[in-house]
Design a protein around this motif. Structure first.
Motif, mmCIF file in Angstrom:
data_model
loop_
_atom_site.group_PDB
_atom_site.id
_atom_site.type_symbol
_atom_site.label_atom_id
_atom_site.label_comp_id
_atom_site.label_asym_id
_atom_site.label_seq_id
_atom_site.Cartn_x
_atom_site.Cartn_y
_atom_site.Cartn_z
ATOM 1 N N ALA A 61 -2.125 -5.261 -11.008
ATOM 2 C CA ALA A 61 -3.215 -4.284 -10.954
ATOM 3 C C ALA A 61 -4.234 -4.501 -12.059
ATOM 4 N N VAL A 64 -14.441 1.224 -11.400
ATOM 5 C CA VAL A 64 -13.242 0.459 -11.034
ATOM 6 C C VAL A 64 -12.291 0.360 -12.223
ATOM 7 N N ARG A 91 -7.287 3.032 2.653
ATOM 8 C CA ARG A 91 -6.319 4.117 2.579
ATOM 9 C C ARG A 91 -6.253 4.776 3.961
ATOM 10 N N THR A 140 -10.221 4.881 -7.642
ATOM 11 C CA THR A 140 -8.937 5.245 -7.033
ATOM 12 C C THR A 140 -8.808 6.753 -6.909
ATOM 13 N N ASN A 170 -10.623 -2.285 0.092
ATOM 14 C CA ASN A 170 -9.477 -1.392 -0.083
ATOM 15 C C ASN A 170 -9.404 -0.449 1.105
ATOM 16 N N GLY A 202 -10.284 3.563 -13.231
ATOM 17 C CA GLY A 202 -9.505 4.230 -12.197
ATOM 18 C C GLY A 202 -10.234 5.351 -11.479
ATOM 19 N N ILE A 233 -10.922 7.901 -3.980
ATOM 20 C CA ILE A 233 -10.245 7.644 -2.709
ATOM 21 C C ILE A 233 -9.167 8.695 -2.460
ATOM 22 N N ASP A 234 -8.379 9.004 -3.492
ATOM 23 C CA ASP A 234 -7.331 10.024 -3.361
ATOM 24 C C ASP A 234 -7.920 11.365 -2.930
ATOM 25 N N ASP A 273 0.854 -1.181 0.000
ATOM 26 C CA ASP A 273 0.000 0.000 0.000
ATOM 27 C C ASP A 273 0.893 1.235 0.000
ATOM 28 N N GLU A 274 0.284 2.404 0.284
ATOM 29 C CA GLU A 274 1.059 3.646 0.249
ATOM 30 C C GLU A 274 2.215 3.621 1.246
#
Length: 275
Positions: free
Chosen positions: A74, A85, A121, A91, A119, A88, A94-95, A23-24
């Protein structure tokens, strides 16, 4: 035969564990990182990582001897996923939510009678949890033990929904028993309001405020939500407005320009003439 199937299931589980480790905060991992996180034997872990390298799912840095996921990892299954999904967009959502609030952001799905963190974050605010690895992707809890689970249940049509609630209560340990009528009312409220707010479960003291993602396949709902330790500084209604606005913007983003086919029908491309 049963032992063979059991071993196959363990291998499959360990493959997923390895992929979910990244992950990050953990863009790379050594053999010992995986060994310590999941309490696995070093020899079999090293062999598993080498196999994932051979399959093109992990890359091994020859200098640091660390591993990282490849683009192939990925892209597996991406072509048949919903647009949010596949393209992207999820994603990016989420960001955006993570950067806007600094809170943890989770995507939840339903697996049988359980809700799963698809998922995770992590945010800048930590919260207490009983899990050895903390709150992380892949964890599962019973639908009845999490507000995100109530939201998952709200997507199930009747009479199957009430049947699942009765089964959850019948199979619950004594400390997890509930009144089915009360749970049905809670789930119905989630269905009518389109969101859930309350305990997140998964061995944590945290709360969650979550909404359903639109245009998901039938019987495969997804929800996205903020996960946070209760505080006077955090107002669930404000989080809900932020979630709804962010999801709306994702759905309403203009579609890409149409693409004209390079070759129509059975026509072949013209040959280049030389000389």
């Amino acid at each position: 035969m049963a032992q063979i199937e059991s071993n196959k299931a363990k291998i499959a589980k360990r493959v997923i564990e390895v992929l979910e480790f990244f992950d990050e905060d953990h863009p790379q991992a050594t053999v010992m990182d995986i060994v310590r996180r999941f309490d696995r034997p070093q020899s079999s872990t090293s062999e598993l990582l080498s196999s994932l390298v051979d399959l093109g799912l992990l890359h091994k840095d020859p200098c640091s001897r660390s591993y990282s996921p490849t683009p192939r990892a990925a892209m597996l299954g991406a072509a048949v996923q919903p647009k949010l999904v596949r393209d992207g967009v999820l994603t990016g959502l989420i960001d955006r939510l993570s950067a806007q609030t600094g809170l943890g952001v989770a995507v939840f799905g339903m697996v049988g009678l359980k809700v799963q963190v698809f998922n995770w974050r992590a945010g800048t605010r930590t919260f207490r949890t009983a899990g050895a690895a903390g709150f992380c992707g892949g964890q599962q809890d019973y639908l009845s033990d999490s507000a995100a689970g109530w939201l998952m249940l709200s997507t199930v049509p009747q009479p199957r929904r009430d049947g699942m609630i009765r089964r959850l209560n019948a199979e619950a340990t004594p400390d997890r028993k509930f009144i089915p009528a009360d749970m049905s009312a809670q789930v119905l409220s989630c269905r009518e309001q389109g969101f859930a707010s309350g305990k997140v479960g998964f061995g944590s003291i945290a709360d969650v405020t979550a909404v359903l993602l639109p245009n998901m396949p039938e019987s495969q709902p997804l929800a996205i939500g903020f996960v946070y330790e209760p505080s006077d500084q955090i107002v669930a209604d404000s989080l809900l407005r932020t979630l709804n606005e962010a999801v709306r913007r994702c759905v309403e983003e203009p579609a890409p320009a149409p693409v004209s086919p390079l070759f129509e029908g059975n026509r072949q491309p013209m040959e280049m003439k030389h000389g």
